[in-house]
Design an enzyme around this catalytic site. Sequence first.
Site, short mmCIF file in Angstrom:
data_model
loop_
_atom_site.label_atom_id
_atom_site.label_comp_id
_atom_site.label_asym_id
_atom_site.label_seq_id
_atom_site.Cartn_x
_atom_site.Cartn_y
_atom_site.Cartn_z
N GLY A 192 -11.09 -8.79 9.47
CA GLY A 192 -12.35 -9.25 8.92
C GLY A 192 -13.58 -8.50 9.36
O GLY A 192 -14.70 -8.97 9.16
N HIS A 199 0.47 -3.76 12.63
CA HIS A 199 0.40 -3.03 11.37
C HIS A 199 -0.67 -1.94 11.33
O HIS A 199 -1.84 -2.18 11.57
CB HIS A 199 0.18 -4.01 10.21
CG HIS A 199 1.40 -4.81 9.91
ND1 HIS A 199 1.67 -6.02 10.52
CD2 HIS A 199 2.44 -4.56 9.09
CE1 HIS A 199 2.82 -6.48 10.08
NE2 HIS A 199 3.30 -5.62 9.21
N SER A 243 -13.33 -0.14 1.78
CA SER A 243 -12.89 -1.48 1.41
C SER A 243 -14.03 -2.45 1.69
O SER A 243 -14.54 -2.50 2.81
CB SER A 243 -11.65 -1.85 2.24
OG SER A 243 -11.32 -3.21 2.04
N GLU A 274 -11.56 -1.80 -3.21
CA GLU A 274 -10.92 -1.05 -2.13
C GLU A 274 -9.89 -0.07 -2.70
O GLU A 274 -9.75 0.08 -3.91
CB GLU A 274 -10.25 -2.00 -1.14
CG GLU A 274 -9.23 -2.93 -1.75
CD GLU A 274 -8.78 -4.02 -0.79
OE1 GLU A 274 -9.42 -4.23 0.24
OE2 GLU A 274 -7.76 -4.66 -1.09
N ASN A 320 -16.41 0.75 5.35
CA ASN A 320 -15.23 0.45 6.15
C ASN A 320 -14.30 1.65 6.15
O ASN A 320 -13.82 2.07 5.09
CB ASN A 320 -14.52 -0.78 5.57
CG ASN A 320 -13.52 -1.40 6.52
OD1 ASN A 320 -13.43 -1.01 7.68
ND2 ASN A 320 -12.77 -2.36 6.02
N ASP A 359 0.82 -1.22 0.00
CA ASP A 359 0.00 0.00 0.00
C ASP A 359 0.85 1.27 0.00
O ASP A 359 0.70 2.15 0.85
CB ASP A 359 -0.94 0.01 1.22
CG ASP A 359 -1.64 -1.31 1.43
OD1 ASP A 359 -1.92 -1.99 0.44
OD2 ASP A 359 -1.91 -1.65 2.60
#
Length: 352
Positions: free
Chosen positions: A120, A97, A180, A236, A160, A42
């Site tokens: 999730g 992360h 996303s 996303e 999200n 990313d």
Amino acid sequence: MMVRSFIFSILLLTGLGSVQAQPPQGPKVGDIRPVDNITVHDPVMIKQGKTYYLFSTGHGISVWSSPDLQNWKMEAPVFASAPEWATQAVAGFKNNHIWAPDISFYNGKYYLYYSISAFGKNTSAIGLATNTTLDPKDKNFKWVDHGKIIESIPGQTNWNAIDPNLFTDNKGTPWMTFGSFWGGLKLVKMNKDRLSVAEEISKIPTIASRKKGLTLQTNPAPLPGNPAEAGGNAIEAPFVFKKNGYYYLFASIDYCCKGAKSDYKMIVGRSKNAQGPYLDKNGVAMDAGGGTILLEGNAQWNGVGHNAVYTFDKTDYLIFHGYNAAENGRPKLRIEKLTWDKEQWPVVALAQ
């Protein structure tokens, strides 16, 4: 970024197909000239003076610097320890992360938006840190965290709060696109200081989705092996780039983070209006499943995605990560020149 929330723990899981028929095929990344191959996920980038700075998903947000886009040095992460607000927003978060940062410059400061998420789930939030310089040797170098900007809550929001990207319209108004899975990619107006949203978040529009009009009750089912709550709307990583009188919306579809089984790919649409609608080459709206393939993988590069686009020294670049098949799908930095065809659609430059 539903799947990216566990990047390094699931890189070698069994791959999954797409959730629906694909748009027409685009260039294959293996046909394109590789520029660099540091391991990142990313990536976003900015230039201060003669130095390029790259930010990516990682412990405390990974940071790299380079004088030439080819030779990279890893710098100290943005956060040595987890922001206090993040540990409260996401149970169990301990500066593991931090996902999908976005970097921009405004009014003498660098604005770094970043994502916190639970595996999730759309238990997610976007935060912001600012700095007056990106040079760690500068006496004024100090990241100041401004906390939570926007948050998504399971069962309440069909989006999200992850994968942020900030851009300004032609009037200078700042907007943030993000999202996303779930109901797709969202767009929210920001206040002028960029420290908070300027709209009621329950009414913000969807600007891209694999299927139109999704709700908590109508989200497509996930493919086998994926978290049930996330559903199957595999889109996303939005990024908006202004060029040629258009706002170009880039996004990633299908699945990242599965090593050699990744089938990630990039799509694009455009609009004359920052708020959309964004249409692909065939005139299909991106919020109704549209999106022209910009780049996808092949036998050498499995999936490719989560891209950003920048202009450095009058040259446009596509910045993204690709899963290197020669290294069992390890995610590597890719930097490619971006050109524009006669109809002003982006084209990844072929090797000379």
